[in-house]
Design a protein around this motif. Sequence first.
Motif, PDB file in Angstrom:
ATOM      1  N   ASN A 108      40.808  50.097  13.074  1.00  0.00           N
ATOM      2  CA  ASN A 108      41.865  50.651  13.922  1.00  0.00           C
ATOM      3  C   ASN A 108      43.140  50.936  13.134  1.00  0.00           C
ATOM      4  O   ASN A 108      43.690  52.045  13.192  1.00  0.00           O
ATOM      5  N   ASP A 109      43.634  49.929  12.410  1.00  0.00           N
ATOM      6  CA  ASP A 109      44.864  50.187  11.651  1.00  0.00           C
ATOM      7  C   ASP A 109      44.575  50.991  10.387  1.00  0.00           C
ATOM      8  O   ASP A 109      45.451  51.699   9.876  1.00  0.00           O
ATOM      9  N   GLN A 110      43.341  50.926   9.896  1.00  0.00           N
ATOM     10  CA  GLN A 110      42.974  51.729   8.723  1.00  0.00           C
ATOM     11  C   GLN A 110      42.983  53.217   9.069  1.00  0.00           C
ATOM     12  O   GLN A 110      43.541  54.034   8.327  1.00  0.00           O
ATOM     13  N   VAL A 111      42.368  53.577  10.199  1.00  0.00           N
ATOM     14  CA  VAL A 111      42.342  54.970  10.647  1.00  0.00           C
ATOM     15  C   VAL A 111      43.756  55.478  10.892  1.00  0.00           C
ATOM     16  O   VAL A 111      44.133  56.577  10.441  1.00  0.00           O
ATOM     17  N   ALA A 112      44.547  54.683  11.594  1.00  0.00           N
ATOM     18  CA  ALA A 112      45.919  55.092  11.905  1.00  0.00           C
ATOM     19  C   ALA A 112      46.728  55.327  10.635  1.00  0.00           C
ATOM     20  O   ALA A 112      47.525  56.269  10.550  1.00  0.00           O
ATOM     21  N   THR A 113      46.503  54.477   9.634  1.00  0.00           N
ATOM     22  CA  THR A 113      47.208  54.627   8.362  1.00  0.00           C
ATOM     23  C   THR A 113      46.749  55.878   7.626  1.00  0.00           C
ATOM     24  O   THR A 113      47.561  56.646   7.093  1.00  0.00           O
ATOM     25  N   ASP A 114      45.436  56.099   7.601  1.00  0.00           N
ATOM     26  CA  ASP A 114      44.890  57.270   6.899  1.00  0.00           C
ATOM     27  C   ASP A 114      45.426  58.574   7.483  1.00  0.00           C
ATOM     28  O   ASP A 114      45.796  59.498   6.744  1.00  0.00           O
ATOM     29  N   ILE A 115      45.447  58.672   8.800  1.00  0.00           N
ATOM     30  CA  ILE A 115      45.914  59.902   9.444  1.00  0.00           C
ATOM     31  C   ILE A 115      47.373  60.154   9.092  1.00  0.00           C
ATOM     32  O   ILE A 115      47.775  61.289   8.801  1.00  0.00           O
ATOM     33  N   ARG A 116      48.178  59.103   9.086  1.00  0.00           N
ATOM     34  CA  ARG A 116      49.594  59.258   8.746  1.00  0.00           C
ATOM     35  C   ARG A 116      49.761  59.671   7.281  1.00  0.00           C
ATOM     36  O   ARG A 116      50.587  60.548   6.969  1.00  0.00           O
ATOM     37  N   LEU A 117      48.999  59.057   6.386  1.00  0.00           N
ATOM     38  CA  LEU A 117      49.082  59.431   4.972  1.00  0.00           C
ATOM     39  C   LEU A 117      48.680  60.890   4.775  1.00  0.00           C
ATOM     40  O   LEU A 117      49.310  61.636   4.021  1.00  0.00           O
ATOM     41  N   TYR A 118      47.606  61.291   5.458  1.00  0.00           N
ATOM     42  CA  TYR A 118      47.121  62.668   5.320  1.00  0.00           C
ATOM     43  C   TYR A 118      48.143  63.675   5.853  1.00  0.00           C
ATOM     44  O   TYR A 118      48.475  64.661   5.181  1.00  0.00           O
ATOM     45  N   ASP A 229      48.841  54.781  18.839  1.00  0.00           N
ATOM     46  CA  ASP A 229      49.754  55.927  18.807  1.00  0.00           C
ATOM     47  C   ASP A 229      49.137  57.113  18.072  1.00  0.00           C
ATOM     48  O   ASP A 229      48.705  56.992  16.927  1.00  0.00           O
ATOM     49  N   ARG A 230      49.088  58.256  18.761  1.00  0.00           N
ATOM     50  CA  ARG A 230      48.723  59.514  18.129  1.00  0.00           C
ATOM     51  C   ARG A 230      49.767  60.588  18.472  1.00  0.00           C
ATOM     52  O   ARG A 230      49.518  61.785  18.257  1.00  0.00           O
ATOM     53  N   ASP A 231      50.922  60.156  18.979  1.00  0.00           N
ATOM     54  CA  ASP A 231      51.983  61.110  19.312  1.00  0.00           C
ATOM     55  C   ASP A 231      52.334  61.978  18.115  1.00  0.00           C
ATOM     56  O   ASP A 231      52.519  63.195  18.222  1.00  0.00           O
ATOM     57  N   PHE A 232      52.461  61.340  16.961  1.00  0.00           N
ATOM     58  CA  PHE A 232      52.879  62.041  15.746  1.00  0.00           C
ATOM     59  C   PHE A 232      51.902  63.147  15.380  1.00  0.00           C
ATOM     60  O   PHE A 232      52.305  64.203  14.861  1.00  0.00           O
ATOM     61  N   ALA A 233      50.599  62.923  15.628  1.00  0.00           N
ATOM     62  CA  ALA A 233      49.590  63.932  15.307  1.00  0.00           C
ATOM     63  C   ALA A 233      49.698  65.119  16.261  1.00  0.00           C
ATOM     64  O   ALA A 233      49.565  66.277  15.849  1.00  0.00           O
ATOM     65  N   ILE A 234      49.959  64.828  17.533  1.00  0.00           N
ATOM     66  CA  ILE A 234      50.135  65.903  18.520  1.00  0.00           C
ATOM     67  C   ILE A 234      51.379  66.714  18.188  1.00  0.00           C
ATOM     68  O   ILE A 234      51.388  67.947  18.293  1.00  0.00           O
ATOM     69  N   GLU A 235      52.440  66.034  17.758  1.00  0.00           N
ATOM     70  CA  GLU A 235      53.661  66.738  17.349  1.00  0.00           C
ATOM     71  C   GLU A 235      53.375  67.654  16.163  1.00  0.00           C
ATOM     72  O   GLU A 235      53.868  68.791  16.116  1.00  0.00           O
ATOM     73  N   PHE A 236      52.586  67.169  15.218  1.00  0.00           N
ATOM     74  CA  PHE A 236      52.255  67.999  14.052  1.00  0.00           C
ATOM     75  C   PHE A 236      51.465  69.229  14.473  1.00  0.00           C
ATOM     76  O   PHE A 236      51.746  70.342  14.003  1.00  0.00           O
TER      77      PHE A 236
END
Length: 288
Positions: A108-118, A229-236
């Motif tokens: 869970n936190d690994q996926v969230a971290t990867d998406i943010r890094l990407y 949280d996936r708000d940041f991805a939707i904003e992108f």
Amino acid sequence: LHYPLRRQRQMCIRDRSFSSSVDVDKNLFEVDIKGSIAYAEILKEAKVINAKDLSKIKKGLNKILLEIREDRFNWDPALEDVHMNIESRLIEICGESGKKIHTGRSRNDQVATDIRLYLRDQVLLINNELERLLTALLDLAEQEKATIMPGFTHLQAAQPVSFGHHLLAYFEMFKRDRERLYEGFKRINTMPLGSAALAGTSYPINRDRTAELLGFERISLNSIDAVSDRDFAIEFVSSASLIMMHLSRFSEEIILWSSSQFDFISCLLYTSDAADEEDSVDLGGRRI
């Protein structure tokens, strides 16, 4: 209900295909490995693993990175995603040391971290390209500030404007696009690692130090929110959609201006090896 064995196997294959995301998320391999290397460093600092384990893990992850880059990595859909594929291969290479990389960490936190890094990398890349485009538009608008052209409303000729003024309309659009990316970047650049499945971990993980290694500006404050949280991805995605819309508008203008009905500009084609002839549009006898 009892299904025939063949039917059960068919369902198993369909279920596995439905639950597997590796065809898409394998694009995260570089940030996944980057995050795991940093996390291994933190585990060593927390005395959860020893120096020998750390060395094996880092060498194994760098070997996997090379295998993927050289298209020698065997992606297994049965392992569902990029994270399990890499971890499974790491265990093959490092044995027991490889298993320790998941200590105190959840997918869970690994996926969230990867998406943010990407996304962080993508924002920086797009921002640089927008900066180049804005500079080119500004320079060209200055050159063409006295070039008169008809303005149009609903493709009907209206008030005269300068070509420079028209170009500055796109300058404003792309400037807003950069501003939106910048605002979203602040929310992307928050590190969720250490939140584990949803309630953190009892291992003494130094989250501030992890954020420092990965270049995050801050750490998340609530573990439940951090992993969901996936708000940041939707904003992108919203920001990227607006950029594409503005590029589409600009492209359509160029198509119209170069058509026989308008004949404002002529588009010149050059071969890719003509490095000194990269300009592609001619306006009034001048390449722009």
